[in-house]
Design a protein around this motif. Sequence first.
Motif, short mmCIF file in Angstrom:
data_model
loop_
_atom_site.label_atom_id
_atom_site.label_comp_id
_atom_site.label_asym_id
_atom_site.label_seq_id
_atom_site.Cartn_x
_atom_site.Cartn_y
_atom_site.Cartn_z
N ALA A 263 0.85 -1.20 0.00
CA ALA A 263 0.00 0.00 0.00
C ALA A 263 0.88 1.24 0.00
N ASN A 264 0.40 2.29 -0.65
CA ASN A 264 1.06 3.59 -0.58
C ASN A 264 0.50 4.43 0.57
N VAL A 265 -0.79 4.23 0.83
CA VAL A 265 -1.45 4.99 1.89
C VAL A 265 -2.34 4.06 2.70
N VAL A 266 -2.24 4.18 4.02
CA VAL A 266 -3.22 3.52 4.89
C VAL A 266 -3.86 4.63 5.71
N ASP A 267 -5.17 4.74 5.60
CA ASP A 267 -5.91 5.84 6.24
C ASP A 267 -6.79 5.26 7.34
N ILE A 268 -6.56 5.71 8.55
CA ILE A 268 -7.32 5.23 9.71
C ILE A 268 -8.32 6.31 10.12
N ILE B 84 -11.15 7.36 12.85
CA ILE B 84 -11.59 7.05 14.21
C ILE B 84 -12.83 7.88 14.54
N THR B 85 -13.92 7.22 14.89
CA THR B 85 -15.12 7.90 15.36
C THR B 85 -15.51 7.29 16.71
N ASN B 86 -16.59 7.77 17.27
CA ASN B 86 -16.99 7.30 18.60
C ASN B 86 -17.38 5.83 18.61
N ASP B 87 -17.95 5.34 17.50
CA ASP B 87 -18.49 3.97 17.53
C ASP B 87 -17.77 2.98 16.63
N LYS B 88 -16.77 3.44 15.87
CA LYS B 88 -16.06 2.48 15.02
C LYS B 88 -14.70 3.04 14.58
N ILE B 89 -13.88 2.11 14.10
CA ILE B 89 -12.57 2.47 13.53
C ILE B 89 -12.47 1.78 12.17
N VAL B 90 -12.07 2.54 11.17
CA VAL B 90 -11.92 1.99 9.81
C VAL B 90 -10.47 2.14 9.38
N VAL B 91 -9.88 1.03 8.92
CA VAL B 91 -8.51 1.04 8.40
C VAL B 91 -8.60 0.71 6.91
N GLN B 92 -8.27 1.69 6.06
CA GLN B 92 -8.42 1.54 4.60
C GLN B 92 -7.06 1.70 3.93
N ASP B 93 -6.68 0.72 3.08
CA ASP B 93 -5.42 0.89 2.34
C ASP B 93 -5.64 0.68 0.85
N ASP B 94 -4.60 1.04 0.08
CA ASP B 94 -4.67 0.88 -1.38
C ASP B 94 -3.67 -0.18 -1.85
N LYS C 127 -2.12 7.76 7.69
CA LYS C 127 -2.96 8.92 8.00
C LYS C 127 -3.94 8.57 9.13
N ILE C 128 -4.18 9.55 9.98
CA ILE C 128 -5.22 9.43 11.00
C ILE C 128 -6.25 10.51 10.73
N ASN C 129 -7.46 10.07 10.44
CA ASN C 129 -8.53 11.00 10.07
C ASN C 129 -8.07 11.99 9.00
N GLY C 130 -7.35 11.46 8.03
CA GLY C 130 -6.94 12.25 6.87
C GLY C 130 -5.63 12.99 7.01
N ASN C 131 -5.03 13.01 8.21
CA ASN C 131 -3.79 13.77 8.43
C ASN C 131 -2.60 12.82 8.56
N PRO C 132 -1.55 13.03 7.76
CA PRO C 132 -0.37 12.15 7.83
C PRO C 132 0.31 12.23 9.20
N ILE C 133 0.78 11.10 9.69
CA ILE C 133 1.54 11.06 10.95
C ILE C 133 2.95 11.55 10.69
N GLN C 134 3.46 12.39 11.60
CA GLN C 134 4.84 12.86 11.52
C GLN C 134 5.71 12.01 12.44
N PHE C 135 6.83 11.52 11.92
CA PHE C 135 7.73 10.68 12.71
C PHE C 135 8.97 11.45 13.12
N ASP C 136 9.54 11.04 14.26
CA ASP C 136 10.88 11.51 14.66
C ASP C 136 10.95 13.03 14.73
N ASP C 137 9.98 13.67 15.38
CA ASP C 137 9.95 15.12 15.42
C ASP C 137 10.14 15.61 16.85
#
Length: 636
Positions: A44-49, A51-61, A197-207
């Motif tokens: 996958a190039n992108v995995v988008d997670i 998160i809402t109050n009642d469910k979590i969706v993990v979507q990749d390409d 990505k978490i809710n559409g925002n890429p995670i920043q590493f090592d910052d």
Amino acid sequence: MVENNKTLHLDFKARTIQHLGVDMYQKPAAVLAEFVANSFDADANVVDITITNDKIVVQDDGCGMSFEDCQQKFLTVGVDKRECGQKKTSPSGRPLMGRKGIGKFAGFGIAKTIVVETVSAISKEKTAFLLDYDTIEIQGNASSFVQVENYQENCSESSGTRITLTNLEKTVKESEVIRGLGKRFCFKFDSYNFTIKINGNPIQFDDLGDSVEFSFPRDSSGSFANTEIDSCGWGKTTLADGKTFKWNVSLLKNTIKDADLRGISVFAHSKLAQVPWDFEIGAVEGQHGLSYLTGTIIADYIDDSPVDLIATERQRVNWRHEKTLSLYSTAQSFIKIILKRWAELRAERKIKKINEKANCLNQAIESLKTSDDKKVVKKAILNLAKIPTITQKQLEEMGQSIVFARKKGRVSDLIERISGMENPTESILLEALQETNFVNALNYTEVISLKLSVISELKKLIKEKALENTIRDFLSKNPWLISEELETFRVETSLNHIFEDTEGSFSDYDGKRVDLILSSGKNLILFEFMRPSKPLDEDHINRVQKYVANITAQLNDNTGLGKQLQKTYLVADDISRKPAMSVYIQSMANNCIFVLDWDTLLAQAESQYKEFIDNFQTRNPEKELMEDITKPSLAK
């Protein structure tokens, strides 16, 4: 839509799910890390997670799974991806993160229901099935049939996998997932096009940003055997067996509150293999530095071995195995070097900062008679600076105490003992300092006594009604007389052109100049002095207010200077002789323009130090010695 009556099933005991999902994966970030790893292995190039109050969706390409893959690879426990066809890489060449074939059930650690929807890039099949923990548990030891929600052949949708967790058992916080995933993956040197990505925002590493005080190996090059340092400050170390690992360790400016960040993490193939720890270094010099230490080791080879060296939940490495012992011992030795150098560098920086603010410590050392005295005292102060909890102010005071003690011939044996410690530990230094509690306070009192002498000089100038310029010059050398907070302030000279422009606008005042401006960092403090015995008048009040207005305007226009007028002091006599004057004085205070009379300034300066001496004399038995020290200055 379900075609051909397709069925899927699980062939293991429900209790296995309990062990592999519920018991092993308690934190949402740990659960989602397993799904992210699967997405990575699926190219996958992108995995988008989401998160809402009642469910979590993990979507990749990624490449998705065929119906057969769902049965043989996802629903079969313990399938090692690297042993399937002897492949250790994905189709695009990524080293596979997955190994044990159990992470797929991590979702049951936080949810009761898992829905998997996947489209295969190869077979073009679309498969969707549901796993319900309660249903599996009821079926117990029997072969559990899995509910197929959808099956299509020749699906035109883009490939990828979507996993939905519902009936959540835990509250999932977005911030905790971001922080947790950021610690479970390290793509520092990887060229893979992979984004989480978490809710559409890429995670920043090592910052770590500007929170880092020292970085190793960069800040101690040459200290680490068989190590090359790259342009980013990372080390590449070759072990005795020819294996290599990359690493970087940072010591932060402040203690690390987050236990999940404190220590050194080990990664293999971009995924966490060992949670942060100290490699069991035991008691060493600079051990307090572990509270400031965070770092990363990247050692892919420990996950390439036929032997499983990483625990199932990827929290720890088997450091007792022969294939990891070399890395273990090397990391231990490096940490010891780092902590020792951290203590030394921090001590040097403390002393440097003190001397940058006020050169008094160096001046005091240089005032010693012999070069041997200077050498001994310098080394003793440097060792004191290695105490992690000592502040710069405390170090300066203790340094002054050591200088005075050396001059007076007091506790020479102790000073030389502190100076002679080649590898001092905090406990030894603190034990030595306990022996000098009285002497330190005594010497500190001598310093205060000298300050009281300076106050007596000012008292004399005021009594003799000295001219403003004479008093201005005296106070510019001793700004602490006005307020203790001005100890580090110095006469401002770099902005003379601004002050000259300001002064040139006061033709009504016969060429009067700004009496004194002090600066420290970005802060400026302005002073206007009236000759002692001369009462405060409206003329001086108006002048000061115009000074403040014009200088403030100039500073605001010259934004590149980064300076600000913090306070203004007007010092005069008889400041409350006229009732109407009080109104002016109160209104000026609201604009940080403060008025003092000379008597108040003197009393305020003297009380800062005389109170300490009085209290010390009351508490300590050697009052005669104290009186000998303090009498000359207090009698003036």
